[in-house]
Design an enzyme around this catalytic site. Structure first.
Site, mmCIF file in Angstrom:
data_model
loop_
_atom_site.group_PDB
_atom_site.id
_atom_site.type_symbol
_atom_site.label_atom_id
_atom_site.label_comp_id
_atom_site.label_asym_id
_atom_site.label_seq_id
_atom_site.Cartn_x
_atom_site.Cartn_y
_atom_site.Cartn_z
ATOM 1 N N ARG A 165 0.901 -1.165 0.055
ATOM 2 C CA ARG A 165 0.033 -0.078 0.050
ATOM 3 C C ARG A 165 0.874 1.348 -0.188
ATOM 4 O O ARG A 165 0.576 2.361 -0.642
ATOM 5 C CB ARG A 165 -1.089 -0.034 1.288
ATOM 6 C CG ARG A 165 -1.678 1.346 1.441
ATOM 7 C CD ARG A 165 -2.843 1.145 2.104
ATOM 8 N NE ARG A 165 -2.902 0.376 3.215
ATOM 9 C CZ ARG A 165 -2.390 0.504 4.289
ATOM 10 N NH1 ARG A 165 -1.676 1.553 4.425
ATOM 11 N NH2 ARG A 165 -2.304 -0.259 5.326
ATOM 12 N N TYR A 193 -16.458 16.979 -14.811
ATOM 13 C CA TYR A 193 -16.687 15.498 -14.829
ATOM 14 C C TYR A 193 -17.818 15.198 -13.853
ATOM 15 O O TYR A 193 -17.842 15.626 -12.655
ATOM 16 C CB TYR A 193 -15.770 14.659 -14.782
ATOM 17 C CG TYR A 193 -15.821 13.354 -14.959
ATOM 18 C CD1 TYR A 193 -16.169 12.427 -15.952
ATOM 19 C CD2 TYR A 193 -15.936 12.452 -13.629
ATOM 20 C CE1 TYR A 193 -16.483 11.338 -16.107
ATOM 21 C CE2 TYR A 193 -16.022 10.960 -13.742
ATOM 22 C CZ TYR A 193 -16.597 10.639 -14.918
ATOM 23 O OH TYR A 193 -16.715 9.182 -14.925
ATOM 24 N N ASP A 206 -7.703 18.483 -14.408
ATOM 25 C CA ASP A 206 -8.011 17.084 -14.857
ATOM 26 C C ASP A 206 -7.734 17.223 -16.270
ATOM 27 O O ASP A 206 -8.234 17.896 -17.244
ATOM 28 C CB ASP A 206 -9.455 16.757 -14.742
ATOM 29 C CG ASP A 206 -9.922 15.271 -15.373
ATOM 30 O OD1 ASP A 206 -9.267 14.831 -16.146
ATOM 31 O OD2 ASP A 206 -10.856 14.774 -14.645
ATOM 32 N N LYS A 244 -8.819 6.060 -19.462
ATOM 33 C CA LYS A 244 -8.954 6.633 -21.009
ATOM 34 C C LYS A 244 -7.794 6.492 -21.712
ATOM 35 O O LYS A 244 -7.174 5.474 -21.996
ATOM 36 C CB LYS A 244 -9.731 8.051 -20.924
ATOM 37 C CG LYS A 244 -10.578 8.319 -19.730
ATOM 38 C CD LYS A 244 -11.928 7.405 -20.094
ATOM 39 C CE LYS A 244 -12.820 7.361 -18.647
ATOM 40 N NZ LYS A 244 -13.218 8.691 -17.871
HETATM 41 C C1 LIG Z 1 -13.588 9.125 -16.786
HETATM 42 C C2 LIG Z 1 -13.299 10.551 -16.226
HETATM 43 C C3 LIG Z 1 -13.073 10.586 -14.880
HETATM 44 C C4 LIG Z 1 -13.169 9.440 -13.945
HETATM 45 O O1 LIG Z 1 -12.322 8.388 -13.994
HETATM 46 P P1 LIG Z 1 -12.456 6.895 -13.537
HETATM 47 O O2 LIG Z 1 -11.376 6.168 -14.106
HETATM 48 O O3 LIG Z 1 -13.865 6.606 -14.349
HETATM 49 O O4 LIG Z 1 -12.662 6.677 -12.128
HETATM 50 C C5 LIG Z 1 -12.619 11.705 -14.384
HETATM 51 N N1 LIG Z 1 -12.331 12.816 -15.177
HETATM 52 C C6 LIG Z 1 -12.450 12.674 -16.599
HETATM 53 C C7 LIG Z 1 -12.374 13.753 -17.338
HETATM 54 C C8 LIG Z 1 -12.927 11.383 -17.086
HETATM 55 O O5 LIG Z 1 -13.477 11.256 -18.335
#
Ligand SMILES: *Cc1c(COP(=O)(O)O)cnc(C)c1O
Length: 377
Positions: free
Chosen positions: A46, A98, A170, A195
């Site tokens: 961890r 998001y 982000d 992604k």
């Molecule tokens: C998908 C997404 C998230 C969340 O990510 P997860 O891996 O699904 O928890 C956060 N910000 C953006 C811009 C996203 O497209």
């Protein structure tokens, strides 16, 4: 090293023991110690794991940060990072943040005492007006989802510096190949690595990268305290996915441009949101702060019936949530990412029932176009 070289050689060095080019997967929860006084580099997974560390260093290097941390999902990275603040603190957040981040902020974190004001972040003056004495950070996404709005990161970061607060971005849609917020003056970059970073629709993961080592240590403390870490097997998959980030992004983006040109000619397409179009209101700012428009775009169709025909008719693009994979994905914000929003509020924000979002995959764009054409007609 240039970006492509760093993708291949920037993470962990070649294994000194056996010379394996692929980083080993260390499936160990704990690590034996030799000395009673001085523990080794790793004690418990961890707190640190060699496979995770290789990935964390690779992502930190690509974003030009001092500290990188890998989490079990994008939301784990985002929520763990927001826990560096304290009850009573306040954040200024872009209004089309998001959906999962909106939910975490307005329910769990709000209950804990972290307050947020949502503003139109395309307007730096609106951000400035929302800053209060207890504001500790700006939280931004550019391009935003699903309306692909552009925020001036340099302008926002300069404002934050002046006020002595952090700027968090982000960077999921762009990846460090196309946009590096830390180089523009921002302090923390977050990712849903689910992604484009991993890119193969087979892992959920998230990252936080801090420019300042002290900020990085604050997030590392939360990572260890709350434990939402990424497991070593998933770390290895993401290390593998990352190697091709540049070639994938180039192909995704080239295809997106071809598809946008086709969409522009279709009578069923009423409006296109893509920062590569000169008529996009954020075109200049986006060009100044990134190396390309990326591969996520949204468009409005002429009617609800046409929208249904497209979404239910396509065979190559998946009709699904998510983005950034090798497979093209068409999603429907009104019923997917923004389903929880009342219809009137959704309409007011410009998310119509005829809006679809496309994440362009690595199929041949001519096949993708033929598929969309036959489902439209
Ligand atoms: C998908 C997404 C998230 C969340 O990510 P997860 O891996 O699904 O928890 C956060 N910000 C953006 C811009 C996203 O497209």
């Amino acid at each position: 090293m240039k970006f492509a070289t760093e993708l291949i050689h920037g993470g962990a060095p070649i294994d000194p023991e056996h010379g394996s080019l692929s980083h080993p997967i260390y499936l160990s929860s704990t690590f034996a110690q030799r000395s009673m006084e001085h523990f080794g580099r790793y004690d418990y997974s961890r707190s640190g794991n060699p496979t995770r560390e290789a990935l964390e260093e690779a992502v930190a290097g690509l974003e030009k940060g001092a500290v990188g941390l890998a989490f079990a999902s994008g939301m784990a990275a985002i929520s763990s990072t927001l826990l560096i603040f304290a009850p009573g603190d306040h954040l200024v957040v872009c209004e089309d943040v998001y959906g999962g981040t909106f939910r975490a902020l307005t329910t769990v974190l709000k209950g804990w005492g972290l307050n947020a004001t949502f503003v139109d972040a395309t307007d730096t003056a609106a951000i400035a007006a929302a800053i209060r004495p207890e504001t500790k950070a700006l939280y931004l996404e550019t391009p935003s989802n699903p309306l692909i709005k552009i925020t001036d990161l340099k302008g926002a970061a300069a404002l934050a510096k002046e006020k002595g607060i952090l700027t968090i971005v982000d960077n999921t849609f762009m990846t460090p190949y196309l946009q590096r917020p830390l180089e523009l003056g921002c302090d923390i970059v977050l990712h849903s690595g689910t992604k484009f970073l991993n890119g193969h629709s087979d892992v959920l993961c998230g990252f936080a990268v801090a420019k300042d080592p002290a900020v990085g240590q604050r997030i590392r403390f939360i990572q260890n305290a709350f434990g939402a870490v990424l497991g070593p097997q998933d770390c290895w998959l993401v290390l593998r996915g990352l190697k091709t980030l540049k070639v994938r992004m180039e192909e995704h983006q080239a295809s997106a441009k071809v598809i946008v040109s086709w969409l522009k000619e279709q009578k069923e397409v009423a409006k296109i949101y893509y920062p590569g179009l000169p008529e996009h209101p954020g075109y200049e700012i986006h060009n100044a702060q990134s190396a390309g428009p990326g591969a996520v775009l949204s468009f409005e169709l002429s009617s609800y019936e046409v929208t249904r025909k497209l979404l239910e008719g396509v065979k190559l693009s998946a009709f699904a949530v998510s983005l950034g994979g090798v497979e093209s994905i068409l999603s429907y914000p009104a019923k997917m990412s923004h389903a929880a929003m009342p219809p009137a509020e959704r309409e007011a924000r410009g998310i119509k029932d005829t809006l679809v979002r496309l994440s362009v995959g690595l199929e041949d764009p001519e096949d993708l176009i033929a598929d969309m054409e036959s489902s439209l007609r």
